[in-house]
Design a protein around this motif. Structure first.
Motif, PDB file in Angstrom:
ATOM      1  N   GLN A 160       0.870  -1.287   0.027  1.00  0.00           N
ATOM      2  CA  GLN A 160       0.134  -0.087  -0.039  1.00  0.00           C
ATOM      3  C   GLN A 160       0.956   1.094  -0.078  1.00  0.00           C
ATOM      4  O   GLN A 160       1.312   1.874   1.046  1.00  0.00           O
ATOM      5  N   ARG A 185      -0.753  -1.550  -4.554  1.00  0.00           N
ATOM      6  CA  ARG A 185      -1.693  -0.340  -4.678  1.00  0.00           C
ATOM      7  C   ARG A 185      -1.068   0.860  -4.628  1.00  0.00           C
ATOM      8  O   ARG A 185      -0.873   1.215  -3.627  1.00  0.00           O
ATOM      9  N   SER A 187      -0.693   4.847  -4.542  1.00  0.00           N
ATOM     10  CA  SER A 187      -1.355   6.151  -3.812  1.00  0.00           C
ATOM     11  C   SER A 187      -2.071   6.828  -5.091  1.00  0.00           C
ATOM     12  O   SER A 187      -1.550   7.064  -6.255  1.00  0.00           O
ATOM     13  N   HIS A 188      -3.179   7.446  -4.783  1.00  0.00           N
ATOM     14  CA  HIS A 188      -4.067   8.232  -5.618  1.00  0.00           C
ATOM     15  C   HIS A 188      -3.383   9.632  -5.893  1.00  0.00           C
ATOM     16  O   HIS A 188      -3.375  10.277  -6.931  1.00  0.00           O
ATOM     17  N   ASP A 217     -10.068   1.863  -3.896  1.00  0.00           N
ATOM     18  CA  ASP A 217     -10.299   2.553  -2.797  1.00  0.00           C
ATOM     19  C   ASP A 217      -9.996   1.849  -1.478  1.00  0.00           C
ATOM     20  O   ASP A 217      -9.494   0.945  -1.595  1.00  0.00           O
ATOM     21  N   HIS A 218     -10.283   2.516  -0.391  1.00  0.00           N
ATOM     22  CA  HIS A 218      -9.667   2.000   0.919  1.00  0.00           C
ATOM     23  C   HIS A 218     -10.158   0.969   1.283  1.00  0.00           C
ATOM     24  O   HIS A 218      -9.477  -0.076   1.847  1.00  0.00           O
ATOM     25  N   ALA A 221      -8.480  -1.796  -0.735  1.00  0.00           N
ATOM     26  CA  ALA A 221      -6.855  -1.768  -0.152  1.00  0.00           C
ATOM     27  C   ALA A 221      -6.770  -2.518   0.990  1.00  0.00           C
ATOM     28  O   ALA A 221      -6.046  -3.383   1.139  1.00  0.00           O
ATOM     29  N   ASP A 222      -7.918  -2.482   1.986  1.00  0.00           N
ATOM     30  CA  ASP A 222      -7.802  -3.336   3.214  1.00  0.00           C
ATOM     31  C   ASP A 222      -8.074  -4.747   2.761  1.00  0.00           C
ATOM     32  O   ASP A 222      -7.364  -5.696   3.417  1.00  0.00           O
ATOM     33  N   GLY A 235       1.224   5.052   5.909  1.00  0.00           N
ATOM     34  CA  GLY A 235       0.239   5.724   6.325  1.00  0.00           C
ATOM     35  C   GLY A 235       0.501   6.585   7.632  1.00  0.00           C
ATOM     36  O   GLY A 235       1.639   6.421   8.124  1.00  0.00           O
ATOM     37  N   VAL A 239      -3.501   4.631  10.613  1.00  0.00           N
ATOM     38  CA  VAL A 239      -2.933   3.299  10.031  1.00  0.00           C
ATOM     39  C   VAL A 239      -2.002   2.728  10.877  1.00  0.00           C
ATOM     40  O   VAL A 239      -2.351   1.242  10.986  1.00  0.00           O
TER      41      VAL A 239
END
Length: 464
Positions: A160, A185, A187-188, A217-218, A221-222, A235, A239
């Motif tokens: 992440q 994944r 980062s935006h 989305d989050h 990601a989880d 994070g 996080v």
């Protein structure tokens, strides 16, 4: 209307990169640049699809270790020379700087770190491997008759990623070298760097079923963390609190990196070390200096540091002289206000300012801040914001407890005993003497060796 159409035509539409190739979704995330104008549309991969991809990765046999090392070295050349999304490296770096507000010089430095890591990818696994273990990939018949192999603890590694610095993508390459299948994944804030890197790795020969890029989305990601075997997660404190008790998650949270300046040290050199650390990667890196503890005259030191940092002038991120982060003006104003609100009971030697930049949109730079605290026990000593902000506090040599909880602890001192005492602090990852907290060396791990998290010694005895 014409300008709007031209802007829409120039926007990038970035797909995910799945085991079968590029994957575009109807649901997309709009990513704004540092001026607040939408510049990128990013595919958002749903959870069921990502879960299926992870199953495919788990079922895929990785490239042999020796072959993978050669592929990673080749990927450095591809990253530097090939066009991805229509951009060569120079155009890519300018696009990343404009998108993220990260100074162009920092983007170049980070990309150089990525290619250096690719070309020297054998170094980190060799440094992390216990002396009693045969190298990863050693054939059983070639291993000692009684000894140990260094083996993966699992198969699928999730990343992440953070968006504060392109350099974070040099961190996870070691996992590929060790035989993991990897799902990234992005980062935006910065999907461009990982897209270019994953594309280069695939073009160099990394199988698509060993490495995927999954923007999402989050919640998804989880799910990636839950479905993978090991995860590297970046994070904030929220996080860290969420995953702190997970042995399968390696956290990269706030650095809270600190510098100590003792009375016996050269004062001017100490101010220089603090300035360098504070401005590292525009103050956004976890190794940038957040707290400075001063044994003699902390007020005077804070004033000198403030005078030095006040010379850091705002500039557009594409300007080669830029050293400060840029962002939409509203975001910059919120950050500056948050610092001043927390500093209302402290001594502000240098207040952060929001400097509007010329051009379309509402891009602004945030200038450095220096605040003097009354005590090293003040929680603000570890308060991080994504611009150069330094909290200065008094230091008492007999109490090093305030130094704990630092990713990097640098000591500007001739007192070797103090350095040795600091090195024993359990919640300090790196200890430097006479260097900025941002100092970097290929043989010094960033936060321990990734291999120590991904690998284990496996005892072996066989007939010679």
């Amino acid at each position: 209307m014409t300008r709007r159409k031209n802007q829409e035509a120039s926007m990038l539409d970035i797909p995910a990169l799945g085991p079968a190739g590029p994957y575009r979704t109807k649901k997309r995330t709009a990513v704004a640049d540092a001026s607040g104008i939408t510049a990128v549309y990013l595919s958002a991969v749903p959870g069921l699809v990502v879960s299926h991809w992870i199953d495919q990765l788990r079922a895929h046999a990785p490239l042999p270790v020796g072959e993978m090392a050669a592929v990673l070295e080749k990927a450095a050349d591809v990253f530097e020379t090939e066009e991805v999304l229509g951009d060569g490296l120079v155009a890519h770096e300018r696009r990343v700087a404009a998108l993220t507000g990260t100074p162009l010089a920092v983007v170049r430095e980070c990309d150089a770190l990525i290619t250096r890591t690719l070309r020297d990818v054998r170094r980190a696994p060799s440094a992390a491997r216990p002396a009693g273990c045969s190298p990863v990939g050693t054939d059983v018949s070639a291993a000692p008759a009684a000894g140990a192999l260094w083996c993966r603890t699992a198969d699928v590694f999730a990343v992440q990623a953070a968006g504060n610095s392109p350099g974070v993508h040099a961190m996870w390459l070691e996992a590929l070298a060790l035989g993991y299948r990897v799902v990234v994944r992005p980062s935006h804030r910065d999907p461009l760097t990982p897209y270019r890197l994953v594309s280069a790795l695939r073009q160099a020969g990394v199988p698509a079923a060993q490495l995927v890029l999954a923007p999402c989305d989050h919640a998804t990601a989880d799910l990636i963390v839950e479905r993978s075997d090991r995860a590297l997660v970046y994070g904030g404190q929220d996080v860290v609190d969420k995953y702190r008790n997970r042995g399968d998650v390696l956290l990269q949270g706030p650095g809270r990196s600190k510098l100590v300046v003792t009375a016996d040290a050269d004062r001017a050199a100490g101010v220089g070390i603090a300035r360098t650390g504070a401005l590292h990667h525009a103050g956004t890196a976890c190794t940038a200096t957040t707290g400075v503890l001063v044994e003699r005259d902390p007020a005077g030191f804070a004033a000198e540091l403030a005078a030095s940092l006040a010379k850091a002038a705002p500039a557009h991120p594409l300007d080669d002289t830029a050293v400060l982060p840029c962002m939409p003006q509203a975001d910059a104003e919120r950050l500056a206000a948050a610092v001043l609100d927390r500093a209302k009971d402290a001594v502000v030697h240098l207040a952060p300012r929001v400097e509007r930049l010329a051009g379309e949109g509402s891009s602004a730079a945030v200038t450095p801040s220096v605040v003097e605290l009354a005590s090293a026990k003040d929680a603000l000593l570890g308060y991080e914001v994504p611009f150069p902000c330094v909290w200065v506090a008094p230091f008492e040599r007999g109490d090093v407890s305030a130094l704990d909880g630092s990713l990097v602890l640098s000591l500007h001192t001739a007192d070797r005993a103090l350095v040795a005492e600091a090195a024993q602090l359990a919640a300090v990852s790196n200890v430097y003497q006479g260097r900025p907290t941002s100092w970097l060396h290929p043989d010094v791990p960033h936060d321990g060796f990734l291999g120590a998290f991904l690998m284990r010694a496996k005892g072996l005895a066989h007939d010679a």
